[in-house]
Design a protein around this motif. Structure first.
Motif, PDB file in Angstrom:
ATOM      1  N   LEU A   1       0.836  -1.194   0.000  1.00 34.77           N
ATOM      2  CA  LEU A   1       0.000   0.000   0.000  1.00 34.77           C
ATOM      3  C   LEU A   1       0.881   1.257   0.000  1.00 34.77           C
ATOM      4  O   LEU A   1       0.609   2.205  -0.712  1.00 34.77           O
ATOM      5  CB  LEU A   1      -0.910  -0.019   1.221  1.00 34.77           C
ATOM      6  CG  LEU A   1      -1.864   1.142   1.358  1.00 34.77           C
ATOM      7  CD1 LEU A   1      -2.842   1.167   0.190  1.00 34.77           C
ATOM      8  CD2 LEU A   1      -2.619   1.033   2.667  1.00 34.77           C
ATOM      9  N   LYS A   2       1.944   1.187   0.815  1.00 37.43           N
ATOM     10  CA  LYS A   2       2.870   2.320   0.879  1.00 37.43           C
ATOM     11  C   LYS A   2       3.505   2.574  -0.491  1.00 37.43           C
ATOM     12  O   LYS A   2       3.643   3.716  -0.934  1.00 37.43           O
ATOM     13  CB  LYS A   2       3.939   2.044   1.930  1.00 37.43           C
ATOM     14  CG  LYS A   2       4.899   3.160   2.131  1.00 37.43           C
ATOM     15  CD  LYS A   2       5.887   2.813   3.221  1.00 37.43           C
ATOM     16  CE  LYS A   2       6.905   3.904   3.371  1.00 37.43           C
ATOM     17  NZ  LYS A   2       7.921   3.542   4.350  1.00 37.43           N
ATOM     18  N   GLN A   3       3.868   1.520  -1.167  1.00 44.23           N
ATOM     19  CA  GLN A   3       4.501   1.654  -2.492  1.00 44.23           C
ATOM     20  C   GLN A   3       3.516   2.262  -3.507  1.00 44.23           C
ATOM     21  O   GLN A   3       3.894   3.091  -4.323  1.00 44.23           O
ATOM     22  CB  GLN A   3       4.976   0.287  -2.953  1.00 44.23           C
ATOM     23  CG  GLN A   3       5.882   0.359  -4.152  1.00 44.23           C
ATOM     24  CD  GLN A   3       6.427  -1.016  -4.510  1.00 44.23           C
ATOM     25  OE1 GLN A   3       5.938  -2.032  -4.048  1.00 44.23           O
ATOM     26  NE2 GLN A   3       7.463  -1.028  -5.314  1.00 44.23           N
ATOM     27  N   ARG A   4       2.264   1.891  -3.462  1.00 42.95           N
ATOM     28  CA  ARG A   4       1.252   2.461  -4.370  1.00 42.95           C
ATOM     29  C   ARG A   4       1.064   3.950  -4.109  1.00 42.95           C
ATOM     30  O   ARG A   4       0.949   4.743  -5.049  1.00 42.95           O
ATOM     31  CB  ARG A   4      -0.086   1.747  -4.199  1.00 42.95           C
ATOM     32  CG  ARG A   4      -0.106   0.408  -4.835  1.00 42.95           C
ATOM     33  CD  ARG A   4      -1.492  -0.172  -4.790  1.00 42.95           C
ATOM     34  NE  ARG A   4      -1.508  -1.479  -5.404  1.00 42.95           N
ATOM     35  CZ  ARG A   4      -2.524  -2.289  -5.353  1.00 42.95           C
ATOM     36  NH1 ARG A   4      -3.627  -1.933  -4.708  1.00 42.95           N
ATOM     37  NH2 ARG A   4      -2.466  -3.456  -5.936  1.00 42.95           N
ATOM     38  N   ILE A   5       0.998   4.337  -2.855  1.00 42.31           N
ATOM     39  CA  ILE A   5       0.840   5.754  -2.508  1.00 42.31           C
ATOM     40  C   ILE A   5       2.041   6.552  -2.993  1.00 42.31           C
ATOM     41  O   ILE A   5       1.902   7.654  -3.531  1.00 42.31           O
ATOM     42  CB  ILE A   5       0.625   5.920  -0.985  1.00 42.31           C
ATOM     43  CG1 ILE A   5      -0.725   5.318  -0.600  1.00 42.31           C
ATOM     44  CG2 ILE A   5       0.705   7.384  -0.587  1.00 42.31           C
ATOM     45  CD1 ILE A   5      -0.987   5.266   0.887  1.00 42.31           C
ATOM     46  N   MET A   6       3.210   5.991  -2.849  1.00 40.79           N
ATOM     47  CA  MET A   6       4.419   6.682  -3.307  1.00 40.79           C
ATOM     48  C   MET A   6       4.390   6.866  -4.831  1.00 40.79           C
ATOM     49  O   MET A   6       4.773   7.906  -5.354  1.00 40.79           O
ATOM     50  CB  MET A   6       5.673   5.904  -2.879  1.00 40.79           C
ATOM     51  CG  MET A   6       5.972   6.038  -1.392  1.00 40.79           C
ATOM     52  SD  MET A   6       7.343   5.028  -0.812  1.00 40.79           S
ATOM     53  CE  MET A   6       8.643   5.482  -1.898  1.00 40.79           C
TER      54      MET A   6
END
Length: 177
Positions: free
Chosen positions: A1-6
């Motif tokens: 999820l963190k990677q998608r937001i980034m």
């Protein structure tokens, strides 16, 4: 999820989208130019044909004053619109060939109302059939003088488009499918 937001927050390079727009722009411009040139060529050809067949055969007048499309006071038929419709209905003779073939429709005739109110330079703007077009031009040429159009209180030459409808009564018209 963190990677998608980034990845969503990451700014895209403007070069990729700019190149796409630069490639599409000339293509769109070329398509619009070709379309308008083809349409202009076709409409000029049709107008030339109709003008040659039905247009006014009188030589152009020597009056070189400007011709208006829209003026402060439009030209009017003596007696108004009802008198114009009465004149047209009383003088039109439905061509026999058109009756037999069930041809009907609306013919748009462009005429030039001169400074003295006379009608000149008749031309078919949109016709139905050459027989009906000729009859419409004949009736327009036989019109009496109009009340000329005025611009700044002075009589001027004005183009006027007159629709003339040819309609058969129900028993005479044929069903076209």
């Amino acid at each position: 999820l963190k990677q998608r937001i980034m990845m969503m927050n990451k700014s895209k390079t403007p070069y990729g989208s700019a190149i796409k727009y630069l490639l599409i722009l000339p293509l769109a411009l070329l398509m619009v130019t070709l379309n308008s040139s083809v349409n202009a060529r076709n409409s000029n050809f049709v107008n030339e044909l109709k003008t040659e067949e039905i247009g006014d055969q009188t030589p152009p007048q020597k009056d070189e004053s400007p011709v208006f499309m829209v003026v402060e006071q439009q030209p009017s038929f003596p007696g108004g619109a009802t008198a114009l419709m009465d004149f047209i209905s009383n003088n039109i003779q439905y061509p026999k060939i058109a009756k037999e073939n069930g041809i009907q429709g609306r013919v748009y005739v462009q005429l030039l109302i001169e400074k003295d109110g006379s009608v000149s330079s008749t031309k078919i703007m949109r016709g139905v059939d050459p027989v009906l077009d000729q009859e419409a031009v004949r009736v327009v040429k036989s019109m009496p003088k109009w009340i000329p159009g005025k611009q700044k209180g002075e009589a001027v030459r004005v183009y006027f488009v007159l629709p003339i409808e040819f309609k058969l009564s129900e028993p005479e018209s044929k069903d076209i499918k």
